[in-house]
Scaffold this active site. Structure first.
Site, PDB file in Angstrom:
ATOM      1  CG  ASP A 216      -7.271  -7.029   3.022  1.00  0.00           C
ATOM      2  OD1 ASP A 216      -6.416  -7.452   3.447  1.00  0.00           O
ATOM      3  OD2 ASP A 216      -7.725  -5.873   2.880  1.00  0.00           O
TER       4      ASP A 216
ATOM      5  CD  GLU B 226      -3.493  -7.561   1.347  1.00  0.00           C
ATOM      6  OE1 GLU B 226      -3.471  -6.311   1.766  1.00  0.00           O
ATOM      7  OE2 GLU B 226      -3.299  -7.881   1.193  1.00  0.00           O
TER       8      GLU B 226
ATOM      9  CB  THR C 191      -0.956   0.224   1.182  1.00  0.00           C
ATOM     10  OG1 THR C 191      -1.282  -1.257   1.029  1.00  0.00           O
ATOM     11  CG2 THR C 191      -1.986   0.975   1.258  1.00  0.00           C
TER      12      THR C 191
ATOM     13  CD  GLU D 251      -7.138  -4.240  -1.139  1.00  0.00           C
ATOM     14  OE1 GLU D 251      -6.721  -4.287  -0.271  1.00  0.00           O
ATOM     15  OE2 GLU D 251      -7.239  -4.314  -2.423  1.00  0.00           O
TER      16      GLU D 251
ATOM     17  CB  SER E 112      -9.488  -1.519   4.169  1.00  0.00           C
ATOM     18  OG  SER E 112      -9.059  -1.016   4.264  1.00  0.00           O
TER      19      SER E 112
ATOM     20  N   GLY F 107       0.803  -0.938   5.135  1.00  0.00           N
ATOM     21  CA  GLY F 107       1.454  -1.165   6.437  1.00  0.00           C
ATOM     22  C   GLY F 107      -0.267  -2.967   7.172  1.00  0.00           C
TER      23      GLY F 107
ATOM     24  CB  THR G 144      -3.570  -0.939  -1.161  1.00  0.00           C
ATOM     25  OG1 THR G 144      -3.092  -1.764  -0.758  1.00  0.00           O
ATOM     26  CG2 THR G 144      -5.062  -1.164  -1.344  1.00  0.00           C
TER      27      THR G 144
HETATM   28  N1  GLU Z   1      -5.078  -4.525   2.044  1.00  0.00           N
HETATM   29  C1  GLU Z   1      -4.898  -3.915   3.489  1.00  0.00           C
HETATM   30  C2  GLU Z   1      -6.009  -2.606   4.068  1.00  0.00           C
HETATM   31  O1  GLU Z   1      -7.355  -2.539   3.139  1.00  0.00           O
HETATM   32  C3  GLU Z   1      -4.202  -3.223   3.032  1.00  0.00           C
HETATM   33  C4  GLU Z   1      -2.681  -4.122   2.406  1.00  0.00           C
HETATM   34  C5  GLU Z   1      -1.487  -3.719   3.379  1.00  0.00           C
HETATM   35  O2  GLU Z   1      -0.824  -2.163   3.414  1.00  0.00           O
HETATM   36  O3  GLU Z   1      -0.748  -3.872   3.364  1.00  0.00           O
HETATM   37  O4  GLU Z   1      -6.138  -2.886   5.246  1.00  0.00           O
END
Ligand code: GLU
Length: 595
Positions: free
Chosen positions: A453, A431, A411, A450, A476, A497, A429
Site C-alpha cells: 500500500d 491487503e 479485506t 500490506e 490505507s 475494496g 484486511t
Molecule cells: N490494503 C487496503 C487498504 O488498507 C485494503 C485492501 C483492500 O481492500 O483491497 O486500503
C-alpha cells in the site's frame, strides 16, 4: 436533521423517477431481502443488538456473544476472529485494520489504529531495484511486503478498553469453528482458485488450503486445526505470544526466508522484518475524524487511513454543492470523489512521518473552494490536481491535471451493535486476496502484504506522503464509519475494496441520505467509483447514460465493495444489512425480532 427511513411508496417513487431519467439508482424492490448463498440472510430488523458480516458463521458467533450478555466490542472481536477462519483470504491475525467504536455511556467515538508497520530496516527505496520499481505482483508475493500484524493487538486493545470479555472467551467461538470446521461455499472456492498458483508455491499454504493441488470442493468441511491451536495459544498467553517468543520467531523466519518450493517459478523476495519490529508494535487509540453533514455527525478513521479524511472531504464538498436531481447528485458524487482523491494522494500518509493538514482538509472553507470547481454541465478533465488546504479560501481556485492513484481488492468489514447502544464499525484486511500467499508453517494463517500500500516511487513531484519508511504505516483506504444524529447512533457502515472502499462508503451515504433509498437498497444499488482517474469504473448495472452526456467516461468493474452496516431506525429497532449478492452475499442478524 435525521433522514427518516423512506416508506415503501416513497422508495418506489424515487426509483421510478430515477429509472425514468436513466441514472444508476436501483429500486429497492429490485433487491428484496432474501436468503443469500449458503442460507445467508442479508437483511434483519429487530432489537437487543445486531451483527452484520460477510459470513454466516462469523455473524452467528458474534450474535451468540451478544445473546450471552457480551457487548458490541466483544461481538466484533469474536466475529473478526471467526472471519479469520472462514474468510482467511481477506483477514486474520496476520493482518491489520481499523476499529471505530461508539461508546453509549460517554457518547464518545474512539478508534484503534491496528495498521501494520514497516520494519525498522525499511527505507524509502525498498521496492526499487536497479533504479526501477519491482513488479507489483512480485512485491505482493514476497517477504518484503509483510508489515507487523496489527490485528491481534487491536483485539486485545479493544477488549481491554471497552470489552466485557477477556480474549480467551472472545476467541472461543472462532476456535470452535476452526476446530470443527465450516462448510466450503463457492466464494471460498473462487478465492482459493484465484490463489492457486501462489499457494502451490509454498508447502505451508498448499498443505492448508489445497486438496491434492486443487481447491476444496463446495460443500466439503474445511477445518483449520493449526489456527485453532494458535488461537488457543493467544487465549492462554495473550497476544504477546504473537509479538514475542516462538511464534514471533516463526513469523520472522517465514518473512526473511519464505518457504518457497524449489520447483516454483516464482521469484519470492525475502523481507526485512526482525523480532524487534514485532516486539515494539503498538495499536494506538486515535481521535476519529469528524465532519458535520446536514446536521449529522460523521465519524471516521484518521490517518494513516485516508478513509475518514477522504469520505469527510467529499461529504463537505457535496454539502457545499447544489445537488439537484438524481443525475446531478451522482455527477457531484463522482466529481467530489475525484477532487477528494487528488487531495488524499497529495497530503495523506502516516502522521508520524508526514504533516497531514487534516483539519484544513476537513474544513468547510477548503470544501467550498473545491466544490466551486464542479461544473453542473460538464465533468472535469481527470485526473484533477490537488488543492491547497492552506486556510486561505477566498477565491475559487483553478485546477490542472494531476496524477492517477492505484487500487486493491480484498479485506472485510463488520458492524455490530448491542442492547446498550454501543456500536462498532471494524474493517480488517491482509491487503491482497490471500495476503502475501504465505501461511506461517504450522500456524494456520496467512501473512499480509500490506506494505504494497506504500507507493513504490514518488507519485507527487517530490512530496509523496506515502513512500516506505522505517516503522511507517502505509496509507490505507479503510473507512469504518459511524454516524450520530443528535448525539445518538444513526448509521454504522464500511466495506472492503482497496481504494474503492472510500467511494463505496460515500455512495451508500449518498444513496441513503440524498437519493431516498433505505439502507438495504443503498447497499445493493449498482456502484460506480471515481478515484481521480480518466474513466469512472462502474458495475454493469450502473446506468451511465445521463452521466455520459455530462462527459463522464466509464469502464466496467464487475464488482465493487462488499459492505455491511447497521441503521438505528426511528422506532427504536435496528436494521442490520449485508450484501444480497456481491461476494456471494453477506449475513445480517438481530438478537430478537420483537422487543
Ligand atoms: N490494503 C487496503 C487498504 O488498507 C485494503 C485492501 C483492500 O481492500 O483491497 O486500503
Amino acid at each position: 436533521m435525521r433522514p427518516s427511513r423512506p416508506t415503501g411508496p416513497l422508495v418506489a417513487l424515487v426509483a421510478a423517477a430515477a429509472l425514468a431519467i436513466g441514472v444508476g439508482v436501483a429500486p429497492a424492490s429490485a433487491h428484496p431481502p432474501h436468503p443469500g448463498h449458503g442460507g445467508k440472510v442479508p437483511v434483519a430488523t429487530g432489537y437487543g443488538g445486531a451483527v452484520a458480516t460477510v459470513d454466516a458463521d462469523a455473524t452467528k458467533v458474534g450474535l451468540d456473544v451478544l445473546r450471552r450478555g457480551g457487548n458490541a466490542v466483544d461481538a466484533a472481536v469474536a466475529a473478526a476472529a471467526t472471519l479469520g477462519v472462514t474468510e482467511p483470504f481477506s483477514s486474520g491475525i496476520g493482518g491489520g485494520g481499523f476499529f471505530v467504536y461508539y461508546d453509549a455511556a460517554s457518547g464518545q467515538v474512539h478508534t484503534i489504529d491496528g495498521r501494520e508497520t514497516a520494519p525498522a530496516a525499511m527505507r524509502s527505496d525498498a521496492f526499487v531495484e536497479n533504479g526501477v520499481p519491482i513488479p507489483f505482483a512480485d512485491a505482493v508475493t514476497s517477504g518484503l511486503s509483510v508489515g507487523v500484524p496489527g490485528t491481534p493487538r487491536t483485539w486485545a486493545t479493544a477488549l481491554e478498553q471497552w470489552g466485557s470479555l477477556d480474549l480467551r472467551r472472545a476467541l472461543r467461538g472462532a476456535t470452535d469453528v476452526a476446530r470443527r470446521g465450516f462448510v466450503v461455499d463457492q466464494t471460498f472456492v473462487d478465492q482459493t482458485t484465484a490463489n492457486l498458483a501462489r499457494f502451490s508455491a509454498f508447502r505451508s499454504s498448499s498443505d492448508l488450503f489445497l486438496r491434492r493441488g486443487a481447491p476444496p470442493a463446495v460443500g466439503s468441511v474445511f477445518r483449520n486445526r493449526d489456527l485453532a491451536e494458535t488461537y488457543d495459544l493467544l487465549a492462554r498467553k495473550g497476544v504477546d505470544a504473537l509479538y514475542t517468543g516462538r511464534l514471533a520467531e516463526e513469523i520472522v523466519r517465514t518473512v526473511q526466508d519464505p518457504p518457497v518450493r524449489r520447483s516454483s517459478p516464482l521469484v519470492v523476495r525475502p523481507g526485512l522484518l526482525q523480532l524487534g519490529d514485532l516486539a515494539s508494535y503498538q495499536s494506538p487509540l486515535r481521535p476519529p475524524t469528524l465532519v458535520s453533514y446536514r446536521g449529522l455527525d460523521v465519524y471516521g478513521m484518521a490517518p494513516p487511513s485516508s478513509g475518514g479524511s477522504t469520505v469527510g472531504e467529499a461529504l463537505n464538498i457535496l454539502e457545499a454543492s447544489d445537488l439537484g436531481d438524481t443525475t446531478q447528485t451522482l455527477h457531484h458524487y463522482l466529481e467530489a470523489s475525484a477532487l477528494a482523491f487528488a487531495d488524499r494522494n497529495r497530503y495523506v500518509g502516516d502522521p508520524a512521518f508526514v504533516d497531514v493538514p487534516l483539519e484544513e482538509l476537513l474544513s468547510d472553507g477548503f470544501a467550498a473552494e473545491r466544490a466551486c470547481l464542479i461544473d453542473p454541465t460538464t465533468a472535469l478533465p481527470k485526473p484533477v490536481a490537488p488543492g491547497a488546504p492552506d486556510g486561505d479560501y477566498a477565491a475559487c481556485e483553478t485546477t490542472a491535471v494531476g496524477t492517477e492513484g492505484t487500487d486493491g481488492q480484498s479485506t472485510t468489514h463488520l458492524t455490530t451493535a448491542d442492547r446498550w447502544g454501543n456500536v462498532v464499525a471494524y474493517t480488517l484486511t491482509i491487503e491482497s486476496l490471500g495476503g502475501n500467499g504465505i501461511v506461517v508453517p504450522g500456524r494456520g494463517f496467512l501473512l499480509n502484504n500490506e506494505l504494497t500500500d506504500f507507493n513504490f516511487t514518488d507519485t507527487q513531484g517530490g512530496v509523496d506522503p506515502n513512500l516506505p519508511g522505517p516503522g511507517k504505516r502505509p496509507r490505507s483506504s479503510m473507512a469504518p464509519t459511524i454516524i450520530l444524529s443528535d448525539g445518538a447512533p444513526f448509521l454504522a457502515l464500511g466495506s472492503p475494496g482497496g481504494s474503492t472502499i472510500i467511494t463505496t462508503v460515500l455512495q451508500i451515504l449518498v444513496n441513503r441520505l440524498e437519493l431516498g433509498m433505505d439502507l438495504p437498497a443503498a447497499v445493493a444499488a449498482p456502484r460506480a467509483t471515481q478515484r481521480n482517474t480518466v474513466a469512472v469504473q462502474a458495475e454493469p448495472g450502473f446506468d451511465r447514460t445521463a452521466l455520459q452526456a455530462l462527459g463522464h467516461t466509464f469502464v466496467d468493474n464487475p464488482e465493487i465493495g462488499a459492505a455491511t452496516g447497521i441503521e438505528f431506525l426511528d422506532d427504536g429497532s435496528l436494521l442490520a444489512v449485508a450484501e444480497p449478492v456481491r461476494r456471494g452475499g453477506g449475513s445480517a442478524a438481530v438478537v430478537a425480532r420483537g422487543r
